[in-house]
Design a protein around this motif. Structure first.
Motif, PDB file in Angstrom:
ATOM      1  N   TRP A 185       1.029  -1.416  -0.599  1.00  0.00           N
ATOM      2  CA  TRP A 185       0.214  -0.151   0.268  1.00  0.00           C
ATOM      3  C   TRP A 185       1.193   1.167  -0.159  1.00  0.00           C
ATOM      4  O   TRP A 185       0.356   2.418  -0.160  1.00  0.00           O
ATOM      5  N   ALA A 188       0.428   4.699   0.765  1.00  0.00           N
ATOM      6  CA  ALA A 188      -1.544   5.144   1.378  1.00  0.00           C
ATOM      7  C   ALA A 188      -2.235   4.830   2.701  1.00  0.00           C
ATOM      8  O   ALA A 188      -2.843   5.099   3.247  1.00  0.00           O
ATOM      9  N   VAL A 189      -1.380   4.132   3.376  1.00  0.00           N
ATOM     10  CA  VAL A 189      -1.146   3.381   5.017  1.00  0.00           C
ATOM     11  C   VAL A 189       0.633   3.894   5.470  1.00  0.00           C
ATOM     12  O   VAL A 189       1.516   3.122   5.467  1.00  0.00           O
ATOM     13  N   ALA A 193       0.299   2.719  10.807  1.00  0.00           N
ATOM     14  CA  ALA A 193      -1.484   3.430  11.271  1.00  0.00           C
ATOM     15  C   ALA A 193      -2.041   2.237  12.307  1.00  0.00           C
ATOM     16  O   ALA A 193      -1.451   1.188  11.806  1.00  0.00           O
ATOM     17  N   VAL A 195      -4.358  -0.495  11.643  1.00  0.00           N
ATOM     18  CA  VAL A 195      -5.432  -0.489  10.280  1.00  0.00           C
ATOM     19  C   VAL A 195      -7.253  -1.427  10.930  1.00  0.00           C
ATOM     20  O   VAL A 195      -7.028  -2.087  11.006  1.00  0.00           O
ATOM     21  N   GLU A 224      -5.025  10.963  11.927  1.00  0.00           N
ATOM     22  CA  GLU A 224      -3.783  10.561  10.490  1.00  0.00           C
ATOM     23  C   GLU A 224      -3.349   9.388  10.941  1.00  0.00           C
ATOM     24  O   GLU A 224      -2.708   8.873  10.055  1.00  0.00           O
ATOM     25  N   ARG A 227      -5.952   3.869   9.146  1.00  0.00           N
ATOM     26  CA  ARG A 227      -6.968   3.910   7.646  1.00  0.00           C
ATOM     27  C   ARG A 227      -7.917   2.806   8.012  1.00  0.00           C
ATOM     28  O   ARG A 227      -7.726   1.627   9.030  1.00  0.00           O
ATOM     29  N   ASP A 250      -9.441  10.819   2.269  1.00  0.00           N
ATOM     30  CA  ASP A 250      -7.709  10.432   2.345  1.00  0.00           C
ATOM     31  C   ASP A 250      -7.610   9.080   3.328  1.00  0.00           C
ATOM     32  O   ASP A 250      -6.384   8.478   3.153  1.00  0.00           O
ATOM     33  N   HIS A 251      -8.258   8.485   4.149  1.00  0.00           N
ATOM     34  CA  HIS A 251      -8.239   7.582   5.108  1.00  0.00           C
ATOM     35  C   HIS A 251      -9.204   6.633   5.282  1.00  0.00           C
ATOM     36  O   HIS A 251      -8.804   5.163   5.594  1.00  0.00           O
ATOM     37  N   ILE A 253      -9.920   3.255   2.748  1.00  0.00           N
ATOM     38  CA  ILE A 253      -9.125   3.345   1.109  1.00  0.00           C
ATOM     39  C   ILE A 253     -10.619   1.350   0.735  1.00  0.00           C
ATOM     40  O   ILE A 253     -10.428   0.476   1.544  1.00  0.00           O
TER      41      ILE A 253
END
Length: 391
Positions: A185, A188-189, A193, A195, A224, A227, A250-251, A253
């Motif tokens: 990713w 993107a991650v 993070a 997840v 932030e 995700r 943006d958070h 997917i």
């Protein structure tokens, strides 16, 4: 036994499809199994890949003309094949099976109905199906069983058989594999993070927008570090607009529909199923089997999967503030997540096995045939009894 599984879904079919495929694959080795489903369905395509399973294209639609045509074809099939059990899984196929078997004597199979959803049990059609087209009922959760109290189905023999998961296929993976999956990713991650993920789909009643709304309530610094990954059909314009209005584009997917959800689940820290209407959830059990703790809504049969605070967490529906507080705590306590994940796998091994699910379903069939002896005369029931006793 000769078993016929039916389902009306023309597309993916969700949990219905997983349910039937699991049973058909497991029972085909010792019984003669047939699946009847629309040719455009995932069930039809997937069942064709199962060894020893015969697949028949059959539409189950509610229009009178379609019902008559499908009912006649099904009646001919039942008379010819002399099934011992027809296991119906939805309203439309249940109705057509009822019509197809009316008046049959020597070739009438026993009809087992699984109540998958929590839709109301009412109306003339439902009463007729209960009276004329049902011999045994399977509920997928205790919650579903309670929903049938004081309905036409309550007069039948009702069983509770929870979903089972292939614990060999859905199993924890090594940490280095998780790291490799996450690296795909890239930006993107973020590396650190938390997840969160759902494989329950993107329908509005699956509640994934509640997770998005809860994360949006967190302070920017915490937000932030989170995700959200959602598998299933890509969201529609209204859903995307809601995500954007929350400032969460943006958070989140969206993976689209996945042929195999296991790589995604392996890369998660915490799974979630926040459905507003859910009777049990294969998705929840699959994530737990892979060692992921889950956050579930206190809705339907979802709480039956989780021991709160041990292998997951239960939150009230739409309580975004409380969910946000839980996420803030988990952000600062990765050890709690790790221990809960280990406990989720342990609970899966103890209670969610595919073998137990299949054996309990098989016992429903056998009890039904013993209680209401079939005149079909296929010989398969007697042969199976001898095999069971000699084994």
């Amino acid at each position: 036994m000769k078993i016929l599984y039916t389902n009306f879904h023309a597309g993916d079919g969700g949990g219905h499809t997983t349910y039937i495929l699991s049973l058909a694959a497991a029972l085909a080795g010792r019984h003669r199994v047939t699946v009847a489903a629309p040719k455009s369905s995932r069930l039809y395509a997937s069942a064709q890949l199962l060894a020893g399973v015969e697949v028949i294209a059959l539409e189950f639609r509610n229009r009178l003309g379609a019902m008559t045509g499908s009912g006649w074809r099904l009646r001919q099939l039942i008379a010819r094949e002399r099934f011992d059990i027809v296991h119906v899984n939805g309203s439309a196929d249940h109705r057509i099976v009822m019509l197809a078997t009316l008046g049959l004597k020597r070739t009438r199979p026993r009809i087992v109905f699984t109540k998958h959803n929590d839709l109301p049990v009412s109306g003339l059609s439902t009463w007729l199906k209960g009276k004329l087209g049902t011999d045994s009922v399977i509920c997928v959760s205790d919650y579903t069983r309670r929903r049938l109290a004081k309905t036409v189905y309550d007069t039948k023999v009702v069983w509770v058989v929870h979903h089972g998961v292939d614990l060999g296929r859905f199993a924890p993976v090594r940490s280095e594999v998780v790291a490799r999956l996450r690296s795909r990713w890239r930006e993107a991650v973020p590396r650190d993070a938390l997840v969160l993920g759902s494989i329950a789909g993107t329908d509005c009643n699956k509640g994934w927008l509640n997770m998005v709304a809860a994360v949006a309530l967190l302070p920017a610094a915490q937000r932030e570090r989170i995700r959200i990954v959602v598998a299933g059909r890509l969201p529609d314009a209204l859903q995307c607009a809601r995500v954007d209005a929350l400032g969460m584009t943006d958070h989140v997917i969206f993976t689209g529909v996945l042929s195999d959800v296991r790589p995604l689940v392996a890369a998660l820290d915490v799974g979630f199923v926040l459905s507003q209407r859910e009777t049990l959830s294969f998705a929840c059990r699959e994530m737990m089997a892979m060692g992921k703790p889950v956050i579930v809504s206190d809705s339907g049969g979802l709480p039956e999967n989780v021991e709160a605070g041990v292998n997951g967490w239960i939150v009230a529906p739409h309580e975004h503030e409380h969910l946000a507080q839980l996420l803030a705590r988990l952000l600062g306590n990765r050890l709690e997540i790790t221990l809960a994940g280990m406990a989720a796998r342990a609970r899966s091994v103890a209670q969610f096995s595919l073998q137990t699910f299949v054996e309990r379903t098989e016992a429903v069939y056998q009890e039904c045939l013993v209680r209401i002896p079939s005149l079909a005369g296929s010989g398969s029931v007697a042969e199976w009894k001898v095999q069971r006793n000699s084994g």
